[in-house]
Design a protein around this motif. Sequence first.
Motif, PDB file in Angstrom:
ATOM      1  N   VAL A 172       9.085  42.225 -21.116  1.00  0.00           N
ATOM      2  CA  VAL A 172      10.462  41.884 -21.452  1.00  0.00           C
ATOM      3  C   VAL A 172      11.359  42.141 -20.247  1.00  0.00           C
ATOM      4  O   VAL A 172      11.276  43.179 -19.606  1.00  0.00           O
ATOM      5  CB  VAL A 172      10.948  42.746 -22.646  1.00  0.00           C
ATOM      6  CG1 VAL A 172      12.385  42.426 -22.978  1.00  0.00           C
ATOM      7  CG2 VAL A 172      10.062  42.545 -23.845  1.00  0.00           C
ATOM      8  N   PHE A 173      12.206  41.176 -19.942  1.00  0.00           N
ATOM      9  CA  PHE A 173      13.198  41.348 -18.890  1.00  0.00           C
ATOM     10  C   PHE A 173      14.320  42.218 -19.437  1.00  0.00           C
ATOM     11  O   PHE A 173      14.906  41.921 -20.479  1.00  0.00           O
ATOM     12  CB  PHE A 173      13.739  39.993 -18.455  1.00  0.00           C
ATOM     13  CG  PHE A 173      14.810  40.094 -17.401  1.00  0.00           C
ATOM     14  CD1 PHE A 173      14.471  40.395 -16.105  1.00  0.00           C
ATOM     15  CD2 PHE A 173      16.133  39.894 -17.727  1.00  0.00           C
ATOM     16  CE1 PHE A 173      15.441  40.494 -15.135  1.00  0.00           C
ATOM     17  CE2 PHE A 173      17.111  39.995 -16.773  1.00  0.00           C
ATOM     18  CZ  PHE A 173      16.769  40.290 -15.463  1.00  0.00           C
ATOM     19  N   ASP A 174      14.626  43.308 -18.757  1.00  0.00           N
ATOM     20  CA  ASP A 174      15.645  44.241 -19.213  1.00  0.00           C
ATOM     21  C   ASP A 174      16.954  43.948 -18.478  1.00  0.00           C
ATOM     22  O   ASP A 174      17.116  44.260 -17.301  1.00  0.00           O
ATOM     23  CB  ASP A 174      15.189  45.673 -18.949  1.00  0.00           C
ATOM     24  CG  ASP A 174      16.037  46.685 -19.682  1.00  0.00           C
ATOM     25  OD1 ASP A 174      17.052  46.289 -20.293  1.00  0.00           O
ATOM     26  OD2 ASP A 174      15.680  47.867 -19.653  1.00  0.00           O
ATOM     27  N   LEU A 175      17.879  43.347 -19.186  1.00  0.00           N
ATOM     28  CA  LEU A 175      19.159  42.953 -18.602  1.00  0.00           C
ATOM     29  C   LEU A 175      20.007  44.169 -18.229  1.00  0.00           C
ATOM     30  O   LEU A 175      20.726  44.146 -17.235  1.00  0.00           O
ATOM     31  CB  LEU A 175      19.917  42.046 -19.573  1.00  0.00           C
ATOM     32  CG  LEU A 175      21.162  41.371 -19.023  1.00  0.00           C
ATOM     33  CD1 LEU A 175      20.810  40.503 -17.828  1.00  0.00           C
ATOM     34  CD2 LEU A 175      21.828  40.552 -20.100  1.00  0.00           C
ATOM     35  N   GLN A 176      19.921  45.249 -19.002  1.00  0.00           N
ATOM     36  CA  GLN A 176      20.707  46.444 -18.708  1.00  0.00           C
ATOM     37  C   GLN A 176      20.269  47.085 -17.390  1.00  0.00           C
ATOM     38  O   GLN A 176      21.101  47.498 -16.589  1.00  0.00           O
ATOM     39  CB  GLN A 176      20.600  47.447 -19.840  1.00  0.00           C
ATOM     40  CG  GLN A 176      21.329  47.023 -21.089  1.00  0.00           C
ATOM     41  CD  GLN A 176      21.176  48.027 -22.214  1.00  0.00           C
ATOM     42  OE1 GLN A 176      20.237  48.814 -22.229  1.00  0.00           O
ATOM     43  NE2 GLN A 176      22.106  47.994 -23.150  1.00  0.00           N
ATOM     44  N   LYS A 177      18.965  47.158 -17.163  1.00  0.00           N
ATOM     45  CA  LYS A 177      18.483  47.721 -15.904  1.00  0.00           C
ATOM     46  C   LYS A 177      18.911  46.844 -14.729  1.00  0.00           C
ATOM     47  O   LYS A 177      19.286  47.356 -13.672  1.00  0.00           O
ATOM     48  CB  LYS A 177      16.962  47.859 -15.915  1.00  0.00           C
ATOM     49  CG  LYS A 177      16.468  49.002 -16.752  1.00  0.00           C
ATOM     50  CD  LYS A 177      14.967  49.131 -16.648  1.00  0.00           C
ATOM     51  CE  LYS A 177      14.474  50.235 -17.553  1.00  0.00           C
ATOM     52  NZ  LYS A 177      13.013  50.364 -17.512  1.00  0.00           N
ATOM     53  N   CYS A 178      18.856  45.552 -14.917  1.00  0.00           N
ATOM     54  CA  CYS A 178      19.295  44.633 -13.877  1.00  0.00           C
ATOM     55  C   CYS A 178      20.783  44.832 -13.592  1.00  0.00           C
ATOM     56  O   CYS A 178      21.212  44.831 -12.438  1.00  0.00           O
ATOM     57  CB  CYS A 178      19.010  43.203 -14.293  1.00  0.00           C
ATOM     58  SG  CYS A 178      19.333  42.004 -12.997  1.00  0.00           S
TER      59      CYS A 178
ATOM     60  N   GLY B  82      24.969  49.261  -8.789  1.00  0.00           N
ATOM     61  CA  GLY B  82      24.694  50.197  -7.705  1.00  0.00           C
ATOM     62  C   GLY B  82      24.710  49.522  -6.344  1.00  0.00           C
ATOM     63  O   GLY B  82      25.228  50.072  -5.366  1.00  0.00           O
ATOM     64  N   LEU B  83      24.162  48.319  -6.286  1.00  0.00           N
ATOM     65  CA  LEU B  83      24.183  47.550  -5.045  1.00  0.00           C
ATOM     66  C   LEU B  83      25.618  47.227  -4.641  1.00  0.00           C
ATOM     67  O   LEU B  83      25.987  47.342  -3.465  1.00  0.00           O
ATOM     68  CB  LEU B  83      23.378  46.264  -5.212  1.00  0.00           C
ATOM     69  CG  LEU B  83      23.321  45.348  -4.002  1.00  0.00           C
ATOM     70  CD1 LEU B  83      22.518  45.979  -2.882  1.00  0.00           C
ATOM     71  CD2 LEU B  83      22.731  44.020  -4.394  1.00  0.00           C
ATOM     72  N   GLY B  84      26.427  46.851  -5.610  1.00  0.00           N
ATOM     73  CA  GLY B  84      27.823  46.530  -5.320  1.00  0.00           C
ATOM     74  C   GLY B  84      28.614  47.734  -4.828  1.00  0.00           C
ATOM     75  O   GLY B  84      29.360  47.639  -3.854  1.00  0.00           O
ATOM     76  N   VAL B  85      28.441  48.877  -5.491  1.00  0.00           N
ATOM     77  CA  VAL B  85      29.169  50.084  -5.088  1.00  0.00           C
ATOM     78  C   VAL B  85      28.713  50.544  -3.708  1.00  0.00           C
ATOM     79  O   VAL B  85      29.534  50.889  -2.849  1.00  0.00           O
ATOM     80  CB  VAL B  85      28.995  51.201  -6.133  1.00  0.00           C
ATOM     81  CG1 VAL B  85      29.544  52.519  -5.631  1.00  0.00           C
ATOM     82  CG2 VAL B  85      29.693  50.824  -7.431  1.00  0.00           C
TER      83      VAL B  85
END
Length: 117
Positions: free
Chosen positions: A12-18, A24-27
Amino acid sequence: MIPYIEGSKITVFDLQKCGVWIFGLGVSGMLTYLRSRYVWWPFHPIAIAFPNNRYAFCVFLAWMAKTAVIRFGGVSLYHKSLPLWYGVIVGYLFGIGISSIVDAVFFPGGGHFVHGW
């Protein structure tokens, strides 16, 4: 990595983890941009990686030591003190290596807690 180690499959693709990864990448990207663009910007992107554990304190101590050396001795003292700091790191790692060997030889299966506070 845990599912690969355990042998289970990710189905299952986890949208919350993504979303957390993208946030985190943005910050981190924003902090890196601000740090490189404005000299007065006080926050370093490493603060995102270790927000509340002992490594953040170690990074703070290293920053404080570097700032003190540069402030009181300038760049020349900083360059002269680099072998000392490399020696401290290598000595620490050498001590951990020796203690691991001693634990493996004299205390098999037991060992001691050396690397940590």
